[in-house]
Design an enzyme around this catalytic site. Structure first.
Site, mmCIF file in Angstrom:
data_model
loop_
_atom_site.group_PDB
_atom_site.id
_atom_site.type_symbol
_atom_site.label_atom_id
_atom_site.label_comp_id
_atom_site.label_asym_id
_atom_site.label_seq_id
_atom_site.Cartn_x
_atom_site.Cartn_y
_atom_site.Cartn_z
ATOM 1 N N HIS A 1 38.976 47.153 42.593
ATOM 2 C CA HIS A 1 38.380 46.131 41.751
ATOM 3 C C HIS A 1 38.070 45.056 42.808
ATOM 4 O O HIS A 1 39.003 44.297 43.436
ATOM 5 C CB HIS A 1 39.034 45.704 41.012
ATOM 6 C CG HIS A 1 39.399 46.945 39.918
ATOM 7 N ND1 HIS A 1 40.560 47.643 40.046
ATOM 8 C CD2 HIS A 1 39.535 47.264 38.552
ATOM 9 C CE1 HIS A 1 40.725 48.833 39.704
ATOM 10 N NE2 HIS A 1 40.129 48.227 38.238
ATOM 11 N N ASP B 1 41.425 43.380 43.310
ATOM 12 C CA ASP B 1 42.839 43.548 44.256
ATOM 13 C C ASP B 1 42.273 43.741 45.051
ATOM 14 O O ASP B 1 43.408 43.213 46.465
ATOM 15 C CB ASP B 1 42.032 45.187 44.213
ATOM 16 C CG ASP B 1 42.537 45.986 42.781
ATOM 17 O OD1 ASP B 1 42.987 45.271 42.069
ATOM 18 O OD2 ASP B 1 41.796 46.978 42.743
ATOM 19 N N MET C 1 33.763 53.173 46.226
ATOM 20 C CA MET C 1 33.209 52.938 45.021
ATOM 21 C C MET C 1 34.082 51.587 45.005
ATOM 22 O O MET C 1 35.176 50.999 45.638
ATOM 23 C CB MET C 1 34.449 53.842 43.656
ATOM 24 C CG MET C 1 34.178 53.581 42.537
ATOM 25 S SD MET C 1 35.431 52.244 41.394
ATOM 26 C CE MET C 1 36.214 53.494 41.602
ATOM 27 N N GLU D 1 33.203 54.464 32.772
ATOM 28 C CA GLU D 1 34.084 55.400 32.758
ATOM 29 C C GLU D 1 34.608 55.162 30.432
ATOM 30 O O GLU D 1 35.198 54.658 30.581
ATOM 31 C CB GLU D 1 35.267 54.660 33.953
ATOM 32 C CG GLU D 1 36.975 55.590 33.358
ATOM 33 C CD GLU D 1 37.929 54.807 34.250
ATOM 34 O OE1 GLU D 1 37.516 54.301 34.933
ATOM 35 O OE2 GLU D 1 39.338 55.402 34.225
ATOM 36 N N LYS E 1 37.359 55.888 27.205
ATOM 37 C CA LYS E 1 38.448 55.865 27.519
ATOM 38 C C LYS E 1 39.176 56.181 25.493
ATOM 39 O O LYS E 1 37.570 54.476 25.431
ATOM 40 C CB LYS E 1 39.339 54.861 28.031
ATOM 41 C CG LYS E 1 41.196 55.004 28.357
ATOM 42 C CD LYS E 1 41.703 54.411 28.922
ATOM 43 C CE LYS E 1 43.128 53.773 28.399
ATOM 44 N NZ LYS E 1 43.986 53.086 29.691
ATOM 45 N N GLU F 1 37.635 60.764 33.481
ATOM 46 C CA GLU F 1 39.047 60.260 34.053
ATOM 47 C C GLU F 1 40.426 61.611 33.110
ATOM 48 O O GLU F 1 40.324 61.217 31.917
ATOM 49 C CB GLU F 1 40.021 59.684 33.475
ATOM 50 C CG GLU F 1 41.685 59.206 34.136
ATOM 51 C CD GLU F 1 42.642 58.205 34.664
ATOM 52 O OE1 GLU F 1 41.658 56.957 34.582
ATOM 53 O OE2 GLU F 1 43.235 58.196 33.454
ATOM 54 N N HIS G 1 42.375 60.468 29.938
ATOM 55 C CA HIS G 1 41.098 59.780 29.286
ATOM 56 C C HIS G 1 41.863 60.550 27.772
ATOM 57 O O HIS G 1 41.358 60.739 26.492
ATOM 58 C CB HIS G 1 40.103 59.081 29.177
ATOM 59 C CG HIS G 1 40.717 57.499 30.511
ATOM 60 N ND1 HIS G 1 40.082 56.947 30.675
ATOM 61 C CD2 HIS G 1 41.660 57.017 30.348
ATOM 62 C CE1 HIS G 1 40.850 55.824 31.670
ATOM 63 N NE2 HIS G 1 41.915 56.019 31.758
ATOM 64 N N ASP H 1 37.922 60.941 38.405
ATOM 65 C CA ASP H 1 39.158 59.950 38.338
ATOM 66 C C ASP H 1 40.372 60.739 38.045
ATOM 67 O O ASP H 1 40.278 61.350 36.633
ATOM 68 C CB ASP H 1 39.559 58.877 37.557
ATOM 69 C CG ASP H 1 38.633 57.585 37.720
ATOM 70 O OD1 ASP H 1 38.418 57.418 38.027
ATOM 71 O OD2 ASP H 1 39.020 56.184 36.745
ATOM 72 N N ASP I 1 48.328 55.903 27.830
ATOM 73 C CA ASP I 1 48.303 56.354 29.561
ATOM 74 C C ASP I 1 48.728 56.471 30.451
ATOM 75 O O ASP I 1 49.589 55.653 30.832
ATOM 76 C CB ASP I 1 46.419 55.301 29.825
ATOM 77 C CG ASP I 1 45.890 55.777 30.918
ATOM 78 O OD1 ASP I 1 45.861 57.204 31.494
ATOM 79 O OD2 ASP I 1 45.369 54.853 31.295
ATOM 80 N N ASP J 1 48.970 58.093 33.903
ATOM 81 C CA ASP J 1 48.512 58.015 34.873
ATOM 82 C C ASP J 1 48.968 58.721 35.847
ATOM 83 O O ASP J 1 49.325 57.422 37.052
ATOM 84 C CB ASP J 1 48.260 56.395 35.695
ATOM 85 C CG ASP J 1 46.944 55.496 35.292
ATOM 86 O OD1 ASP J 1 46.127 56.248 34.397
ATOM 87 O OD2 ASP J 1 46.814 54.331 34.400
ATOM 88 N N ASP K 1 42.867 58.206 40.594
ATOM 89 C CA ASP K 1 44.134 57.278 39.569
ATOM 90 C C ASP K 1 44.454 57.248 39.091
ATOM 91 O O ASP K 1 44.584 57.410 37.978
ATOM 92 C CB ASP K 1 42.454 57.204 38.057
ATOM 93 C CG ASP K 1 42.901 55.374 38.116
ATOM 94 O OD1 ASP K 1 43.939 54.677 37.976
ATOM 95 O OD2 ASP K 1 41.983 55.031 36.877
HETATM 96 C C1 GCO Z 1 42.719 52.441 32.821
HETATM 97 C C2 GCO Z 1 41.138 52.896 33.878
HETATM 98 C C3 GCO Z 1 41.292 52.168 35.504
HETATM 99 C C4 GCO Z 1 40.101 52.203 35.506
HETATM 100 C C5 GCO Z 1 39.919 51.358 37.215
HETATM 101 C C6 GCO Z 1 38.090 51.880 37.798
HETATM 102 O O1 GCO Z 1 42.846 53.664 32.396
HETATM 103 O O2 GCO Z 1 43.464 51.435 33.310
HETATM 104 O O3 GCO Z 1 41.235 54.713 34.182
HETATM 105 O O4 GCO Z 1 41.964 52.045 36.180
HETATM 106 O O5 GCO Z 1 39.675 53.573 36.514
HETATM 107 O O6 GCO Z 1 39.308 50.281 36.213
HETATM 108 O O7 GCO Z 1 37.782 51.143 36.579
HETATM 109 MN MN MN Z 2 40.743 55.759 35.853
HETATM 110 MN MN MN Z 3 43.347 55.517 33.215
#
Ligand code: GCO
Ligand code: MN
Ligand code: MN
Length: 385
Positions: A53, A56, A87, A180, A182, A216, A219, A244, A254, A256, A286
């Site tokens: 990002h 970041d 990316m 993306e 979610k 992802e 998600h 992702d 979520d 991750d 991700d």
């Molecule tokens: C989340 C998302 C993020 C995005 C990231 C890239 O649920 O937090 O998955 O991790 O993938 O912001 O755009």
């Molecule tokens: Mn993501």
């Molecule tokens: Mn996520």
């Protein structure tokens, strides 16, 4: 065979291995990692790409000298390791200005600010050669349904993506967009919540060819949907521009988690799908290390994501050559699905079909032996074949 290398196109976000372990209830448990160091450590593990990002790479509030220092350090680490920027994306969710949305904020001034932030971030990603730019609509949603007319929100979402496609074309950046989906979190409901919603939205854009999806695992799983089937449809539509990878228990926030650490059978079929479809894009993780872990364990986490992917890819190759599995697939009639049903419509074909005598009772008599097939898959995954 299980050693990751650039040919595998594994990628990590700076925010994944760099995640300090904060959650809604807890403070950081790991110190921040500098982008250059992240790239060097990822390079040592055989990682091919890195993503970021804007915030970041360049946290808000840096002085001009600090900015330059971080950019130079990052560039040097990329050059030294051969890791590529695969990316770029924008943080449109952390700052309080985005609490009511970014592209879909009710306040037009906030929408304009969001677009300006994205354009600057696209410039940064282009400077590092990123071929894909991701849009995750973190704050594009609502809690109080009355507060945001849903169709106008979609109008504004489309306007934003159309404007930014125009920007990239005008700048002649060799860059495509990946949206993306979610379903929720951090908003109560997020616009464009699933892969299917996203694919339909893309067809309404000015430049649909330059926009695809970045699905992802977590998600779709949060929504109780099959990620495998969502990804298959994205591939079928020629829209899988990025992915992702992580893991998620259904029905939770979520999570991750490390790729493949939950729902192993789903992860296997996902890897099999990507490998057999010849997907050429990044295998982008991700995910974030468990909050219990610190120091070197962060790199165990990253290595684990890739190792599990490679183990599952190997299982997919075994699946293809396992005689019992292939026989069970025949018994299930799996390959018959490739046979066209009737071909295109003609009046004659329709009449002929209507005149054909079928015996549904005879057709219904057949068993498909799916229990045996699935048990063989389980045994392959459990390591006894
Ligand atoms: C989340 C998302 C993020 C995005 C990231 C890239 O649920 O937090 O998955 O991790 O993938 O912001 O755009
Ligand atoms: Mn993501
Ligand atoms: Mn996520």
């Amino acid at each position: 065979m299980l050693a990751p290398g650039p040919q595998h196109r594994f990628a990590f976000g700076l925010w994944t291995v760099g995640h300090p372990g904060t959650d809604p209830f807890g403070a950081p448990v790991r110190p921040p990692l500098e982008p250059g160091e992240i790239v060097r450590r990822l390079g040592d593990l055989g990682v091919w790409g890195v993503s970021f990002h804007d915030d970041d790479l360049l946290p808000p509030g840096l002085s001009a000298a600090e900015r330059q220092q971080r950019l130079t350090g990052f560039r040097k680490a990329l050059d030294a390791t051969g890791v590529v920027v695969s990316m770029g994306t924008t943080n449109l969710f952390t700052h309080p200005v985005f609490k009511e949305g970014a592209f879909t904020a009710n306040d037009p001034e906030i929408r304009r600010y969001a677009l300006a932030k994205v354009m600057r971030s696209i410039d940064l990603a282009a400077e590092f050669g990123a071929p894909t730019y991701v849009f995750w609509g973190g704050r594009e949603g609502v809690e109080a349904m009355a507060a945001k007319p849903a169709c106008e929100a979609l109008d504004r979402y489309r306007e934003a993506i159309d404007f930014l496609c125009g920007y990239v074309r005008d700048r002649e950046y060799p860059m495509r967009f990946a949206l993306e989906p979610k379903p929720n979190e951090p908003r109560g409901d997020t616009f464009l919540p699933t892969i299917g919603h996203m694919l339909a939205f893309i067809e309404t854009l000015d430049q649909p060819a330059m926009v695809g999806v970045n699905p992802e695992v977590a998600h779709e799983t949060m929504a109780g949907l099959s990620f495998y089937h969502g990804v298959a449809q994205a591939l079928w539509a020629g829209k899988l521009f990025h992915i992702d990878l992580n893991a998620q228990k259904p029905g939770r926030y979520d999570q991750d988690l490390r790729f493949g650490s939950e729902e192993v059978k789903d992860a296997f079929f996902l890897v099999k799908l990507l490998e057999e479809a010849g997907y050429q894009g990044p295998r982008h993780f991700d995910a974030r290390p468990y909050r219990t872990d610190a120091g070197e364990d962060v790199w165990e986490f990253a290595a684990g994501c890739m190792r599990t992917y490679l183990i599952l890819a190997d299982k997919a190759r075994r699946f293809a050559v396992d005689g019992d599995i292939q026989a069970a697939l025949s018994a299930a009639g799996a390959s018959d699905l490739a046979t066209p049903t009737v071909g295109g419509h003609t009046r004659e074909a329709a009449e002929k079909l209507k005149a054909t005598e079928f015996d549904p009772d005879v057709l219904a008599d057949r068993g498909y032996h799916n229990e045996r097939l699935d048990q063989l898959v389980m045994e392959l995954l459990l390591g006894v074949r």
